[in-house]
Design a protein around this motif. Structure first.
Motif, PDB file in Angstrom:
ATOM      1  N   ALA A 117       0.947   7.339 -12.049  1.00 55.39           N
ATOM      2  CA  ALA A 117       1.521   8.357 -11.165  1.00 55.39           C
ATOM      3  C   ALA A 117       1.469   7.826  -9.746  1.00 55.39           C
ATOM      4  O   ALA A 117       0.786   6.833  -9.463  1.00 55.39           O
ATOM      5  CB  ALA A 117       0.746   9.669 -11.272  1.00 55.39           C
ATOM      6  N   VAL A 118       2.194   8.494  -8.846  1.00 54.53           N
ATOM      7  CA  VAL A 118       2.246   8.097  -7.437  1.00 54.53           C
ATOM      8  C   VAL A 118       1.964   9.318  -6.581  1.00 54.53           C
ATOM      9  O   VAL A 118       2.329  10.446  -6.927  1.00 54.53           O
ATOM     10  CB  VAL A 118       3.629   7.505  -7.079  1.00 54.53           C
ATOM     11  N   SER A 119       1.312   9.099  -5.442  1.00 56.84           N
ATOM     12  CA  SER A 119       1.132  10.150  -4.448  1.00 56.84           C
ATOM     13  C   SER A 119       1.524   9.601  -3.077  1.00 56.84           C
ATOM     14  O   SER A 119       1.773   8.406  -2.925  1.00 56.84           O
ATOM     15  CB  SER A 119      -0.315  10.654  -4.440  1.00 56.84           C
ATOM     16  N   GLY A 120       1.571  10.510  -2.082  1.00 51.73           N
ATOM     17  CA  GLY A 120       1.906  10.106  -0.725  1.00 51.73           C
ATOM     18  C   GLY A 120       3.297  10.538  -0.315  1.00 51.73           C
ATOM     19  O   GLY A 120       3.750  11.635  -0.643  1.00 51.73           O
ATOM     20  N   PRO A 165       5.392  10.770 -12.688  1.00 55.18           N
ATOM     21  CA  PRO A 165       5.171  11.864 -11.741  1.00 55.18           C
ATOM     22  C   PRO A 165       4.868  11.370 -10.325  1.00 55.18           C
ATOM     23  O   PRO A 165       4.077  10.444 -10.132  1.00 55.18           O
ATOM     24  CB  PRO A 165       3.968  12.614 -12.329  1.00 55.18           C
ATOM     25  N   LEU A 166       5.529  11.984  -9.347  1.00 53.96           N
ATOM     26  CA  LEU A 166       5.230  11.790  -7.937  1.00 53.96           C
ATOM     27  C   LEU A 166       4.607  13.084  -7.429  1.00 53.96           C
ATOM     28  O   LEU A 166       5.264  14.123  -7.391  1.00 53.96           O
ATOM     29  CB  LEU A 166       6.506  11.477  -7.146  1.00 53.96           C
ATOM     30  N   VAL A 167       3.337  13.015  -7.062  1.00 54.06           N
ATOM     31  CA  VAL A 167       2.657  14.164  -6.468  1.00 54.06           C
ATOM     32  C   VAL A 167       2.617  13.907  -4.966  1.00 54.06           C
ATOM     33  O   VAL A 167       1.647  13.383  -4.424  1.00 54.06           O
ATOM     34  CB  VAL A 167       1.248  14.362  -7.055  1.00 54.06           C
ATOM     35  N   GLY A 168       3.719  14.227  -4.298  1.00 57.05           N
ATOM     36  CA  GLY A 168       3.838  13.964  -2.868  1.00 57.05           C
ATOM     37  C   GLY A 168       2.908  14.846  -2.065  1.00 57.05           C
ATOM     38  O   GLY A 168       2.596  15.976  -2.458  1.00 57.05           O
ATOM     39  N   SER A 169       2.487  14.330  -0.899  1.00 58.93           N
ATOM     40  CA  SER A 169       1.558  15.099  -0.081  1.00 58.93           C
ATOM     41  C   SER A 169       2.050  15.288   1.352  1.00 58.93           C
ATOM     42  O   SER A 169       1.267  15.649   2.226  1.00 58.93           O
ATOM     43  CB  SER A 169       0.170  14.434  -0.079  1.00 58.93           C
ATOM     44  N   LYS A 189      12.026  17.387 -12.110  1.00 60.50           N
ATOM     45  CA  LYS A 189      11.020  17.642 -13.130  1.00 60.50           C
ATOM     46  C   LYS A 189       9.754  16.803 -12.926  1.00 60.50           C
ATOM     47  O   LYS A 189       8.691  17.170 -13.425  1.00 60.50           O
ATOM     48  CB  LYS A 189      11.597  17.346 -14.517  1.00 60.50           C
ATOM     49  N   TYR A 190       9.891  15.692 -12.206  1.00 59.82           N
ATOM     50  CA  TYR A 190       8.771  14.764 -12.058  1.00 59.82           C
ATOM     51  C   TYR A 190       8.288  14.639 -10.621  1.00 59.82           C
ATOM     52  O   TYR A 190       7.445  13.801 -10.336  1.00 59.82           O
ATOM     53  CB  TYR A 190       9.149  13.382 -12.615  1.00 59.82           C
ATOM     54  N   VAL A 239      -3.238   9.847 -22.366  1.00 61.85           N
ATOM     55  CA  VAL A 239      -2.871   9.861 -20.951  1.00 61.85           C
ATOM     56  C   VAL A 239      -1.681   8.942 -20.720  1.00 61.85           C
ATOM     57  O   VAL A 239      -1.803   7.718 -20.728  1.00 61.85           O
ATOM     58  CB  VAL A 239      -4.064   9.426 -20.070  1.00 61.85           C
ATOM     59  N   THR A 240      -0.508   9.538 -20.541  1.00 64.46           N
ATOM     60  CA  THR A 240       0.707   8.816 -20.208  1.00 64.46           C
ATOM     61  C   THR A 240       1.361   9.523 -19.030  1.00 64.46           C
ATOM     62  O   THR A 240       1.012  10.674 -18.714  1.00 64.46           O
ATOM     63  CB  THR A 240       1.707   8.801 -21.380  1.00 64.46           C
ATOM     64  N   PRO A 241       2.318   8.887 -18.355  1.00 67.29           N
ATOM     65  CA  PRO A 241       2.999   9.589 -17.263  1.00 67.29           C
ATOM     66  C   PRO A 241       3.582  10.928 -17.703  1.00 67.29           C
ATOM     67  O   PRO A 241       3.499  11.917 -16.964  1.00 67.29           O
ATOM     68  CB  PRO A 241       4.093   8.603 -16.849  1.00 67.29           C
ATOM     69  N   GLU A 242       4.146  10.986 -18.903  1.00 68.34           N
ATOM     70  CA  GLU A 242       4.774  12.233 -19.348  1.00 68.34           C
ATOM     71  C   GLU A 242       3.746  13.306 -19.702  1.00 68.34           C
ATOM     72  O   GLU A 242       3.961  14.488 -19.417  1.00 68.34           O
ATOM     73  CB  GLU A 242       5.704  11.954 -20.516  1.00 68.34           C
ATOM     74  N   THR A 243       2.624  12.916 -20.318  1.00 68.92           N
ATOM     75  CA  THR A 243       1.614  13.932 -20.624  1.00 68.92           C
ATOM     76  C   THR A 243       0.940  14.433 -19.349  1.00 68.92           C
ATOM     77  O   THR A 243       0.605  15.612 -19.231  1.00 68.92           O
ATOM     78  CB  THR A 243       0.543  13.400 -21.598  1.00 68.92           C
ATOM     79  N   VAL A 244       0.750  13.539 -18.391  1.00 67.65           N
ATOM     80  CA  VAL A 244       0.171  13.959 -17.111  1.00 67.65           C
ATOM     81  C   VAL A 244       1.138  14.875 -16.374  1.00 67.65           C
ATOM     82  O   VAL A 244       0.743  15.907 -15.807  1.00 67.65           O
ATOM     83  CB  VAL A 244      -0.203  12.737 -16.253  1.00 67.65           C
ATOM     84  N   ASN A 245       2.417  14.528 -16.387  1.00 72.48           N
ATOM     85  CA  ASN A 245       3.399  15.383 -15.719  1.00 72.48           C
ATOM     86  C   ASN A 245       3.437  16.774 -16.345  1.00 72.48           C
ATOM     87  O   ASN A 245       3.494  17.785 -15.634  1.00 72.48           O
ATOM     88  CB  ASN A 245       4.779  14.744 -15.788  1.00 72.48           C
ATOM     89  N   ALA A 246       3.397  16.830 -17.669  1.00 72.98           N
ATOM     90  CA  ALA A 246       3.383  18.122 -18.344  1.00 72.98           C
ATOM     91  C   ALA A 246       2.137  18.918 -17.967  1.00 72.98           C
ATOM     92  O   ALA A 246       2.191  20.146 -17.779  1.00 72.98           O
ATOM     93  CB  ALA A 246       3.454  17.921 -19.854  1.00 72.98           C
TER      94      ALA A 246
END
Length: 391
Positions: A108-111, A131-135, A146-147, A336-343
Motif C-alpha cells: 500500500a502507499v500513503s502520503g 490502496p493509496l491511503v493519502g494523508s 475504489k482504491y 494480506v494482499t493489496p486487495e484484502t487490505v483495501n477491502a
C-alpha cells in the motif's frame, strides 16, 4: 533540481529505530508470498525536495511516529517503509508512484501532498488495485475511486467550515482572494457554499492571484482596502502564506479588517516565518495541537519530544493513515494482499484520532470535526468548534 524524480530510499522500521537497507528481502508486497508472516512493505510518497518539502517532512514524521509507537509493526507485521520523493510536479509524483507500485511492489502507499499528483496517479492505483491511503491531497474532482482513501479532508471543506461563522460575525461584505489554482478555487467555492446561504455578502468579485508567481500582494491589498470589506477570506499556503500575511500587516490591514482562512495559512513552519504579523489571524482546520483528548495526549507530546515543535495537520493525518493501515492489515489476517487490505479499509470503523474520533464516508474521506483557531503569541490556539463535515 526541484521537481525531478529522486531515487527512492528504503528504510526498515524496527522498534524505536530507522535502519537503512538496500533491498526489500522477503518483505510482503504484491508478490505471491503474500500469505507469509514476514514484513509488509509500505510506500510513503511525499515531497523530499522542492516547494512542499516541509509538508513532506511532517507527513513522514507523523507516519513513522505511529509505527515506532507500535513496536515497528502494523497489523502485527514488521514494516518496511519505502520513501519516494513526490517532488513538486505531477510528473515527478507520478514517476515516484510508478516506481513504488511497479518496481518496489509495495502492499500500500500513503502520503501525497499535491492535488495535481493525486489526479495524475488515480488511474495507476485503480488499475493496479493497490490502496493509496493519502494523508493530504484531496481535490473535489477526485470521485468514483475504489482504491484511493484520504485521512485528511476534501479541498473545499475548510472553506465550508468557516462560511456560516464568518457570515454571522463579519458585520458586512467579505473580500475573497486566493491563489489561482485548483485548491484555491475549491476553497473559495466551499466558503461560498455556506457563507451565502447564511446571509453573507461578497465585496466585489473574488480575486485569484497568479500561482506560483505572485510575490507582491500590494495591488490586491489596495483592492481590499478600497472595497469596503469588513473581513477577508483567503487561501494561501507555503511561501505565499508568509508573504501574504506579512504584507497584510505591513499594509495596515491587520487589526482593522479581520483575516480568515483555511488553517494552512498559519500551519507549521510558515507561522514561524510570519512572526507577530500572524497574531489575530483566524483559521479553520481539522486539527489543533492543543486539543485535549486521549489520542492527542499520546500523539502531540511524543511528536514534540521527537521534533521539538508542535505537530501539524499533515503529521496528524499521516499518523492516522498509519493507524488505518494498522487496523486493515490486522483485519486481513493471514491473507494480506493489496486487495484484502483495501477491502478491510472499508470496514475499519471509528478511528481514535488526535483530531477527535472519525470514520470514512462513502467517498473515502473522513466524517470529522472542524475547529476554529486563532494565532496568539505566535501559536495556533483552539478558539471554537465549527461542527462536523464529510457526512
Amino acid at each position: 533540481m526541484a521537481g525531478r524524480f529522486r531515487p527512492l530510499v528504503l528504510i526498515t522500521v524496527t522498534t524505536g529505530l530507522l535502519l537503512a537497507t538496500g533491498c526489500g528481502g522477503a518483505s510482503l508486497g504484491t508478490g505471491d508470498d503474500s500469505k507469509q508472516t514476514g514484513p509488509v512493505k509500505i510506500g510513503l510518497l511525499v515531497p523530499q525536495s522542492g516547494t512542499y518539502k516541509a509538508l513532506g517532512d511532517d507527513m513522514k514524521a507523523g507516519f513513522e511516529l505511529y509505527v515506532r509507537q507500535h513496536g515497528g509493526r502494523l497489523g502485527g507485521r514488521e514494516v518496511q517503509i519505502v520513501i519516494a520523493d513526490e517532488g513538486e510536479t505531477a510528473d515527478s509524483g507520478k514517476a515516484a508512484a510508478e516506481k513504488l507500485v511497479k518496481q518496489d511492489r509495495v502492499l500500500a502507499v500513503s502520503g501525497v501532498v499535491s492535488s495535481a499528483t493525486v489526479n495524475g496517479v488515480k488511474d495507476l492505483f485503480e488499475t493496479s488495485r493497490i490502496p493509496l491511503v493519502g494523508s493530504n491531497a484531496s481535490p473535489t474532482t477526485l470521485t468514483g475511486t475504489k482504491y484511493i482513501w484520504r485521512t485528511s479532508y476534501v479541498n473545499d471543506e475548510p472553506g465550508k467550515a468557516l462560511g456560516k461563522h464568518v457570515a454571522e460575525r463579519a458585520g458586512g461584505p467579505v473580500f475573497l482572494v486566493a491563489a489561482g489554482y485548483q485548491a484555491g478555487k475549491d476553497e473559495i467555492e466551499g466558503f461560498k457554499s455556506t457563507f451565502l446561504p447564511a446571509g453573507g455578502k461578497i465585496a466585489g468579485e473574488e480575486v485569484y492571484t497568479p500561482f506560483p508567481g505572485t510575490k507582491n500582494f500590494q495591488p490586491y491589498l489596495s483592492q481590499i482596502e478600497n472595497s469596503g470589506a469588513k473581513a477577508v477570506f483567503c487561501f494561501y499556503a507555503g511561501g505565499a502564506a508568509v508573504d501574504f500575511v506579512k504584507q497584510y500587516r505591513d499594509f495596515g490591514l491587520a487589526g482593522r479588517i479581520p483575516l480568515y482562512a483555511p488553517g494552512f495559512l498559519t500551519e507549521g513552519g510558515v507561522l514561524k516565518g510570519q512572526g507577530d504579523a500572524a497574531d489575530g489571524v483566524l483559521t479553520a482546520l481539522n486539527y489543533s495541537a492543543d486539543l485535549d483528548n486521549a489520542a492527542n495526549r499520546k500523539f502531540a507530546p511524543a511528536y514534540r519530544a521527537a521534533h521539538g515543535t508542535d505537530p501539524t495537520t499533515y503529521a496528524m493525518a499521516s499518523w492516522d493513515a498509519a493507524q488505518v493501515l494498522d487496523k486493515a492489515i490486522k483485519a486481513a489476517g493471514g491473507n494480506v494482499t493489496p486487495e484484502t487490505v483495501n477491502a478491510a479499509i472499508s470496514t475499519v470503523g471509528d478511528i481514535d484520532s488526535p483530531r477527535g474520533t472519525w470514520r470514512f464516508n462513502s467517498g473515502g474521506t473522513p466524517i470529522r470535526p472542524w475547529y476554529l483557531r486563532e494565532v496568539k503569541l505566535g501559536a495556533n490556539t483552539l478558539a471554537g468548534d465549527l461542527g462536523r463535515l464529510g457526512g
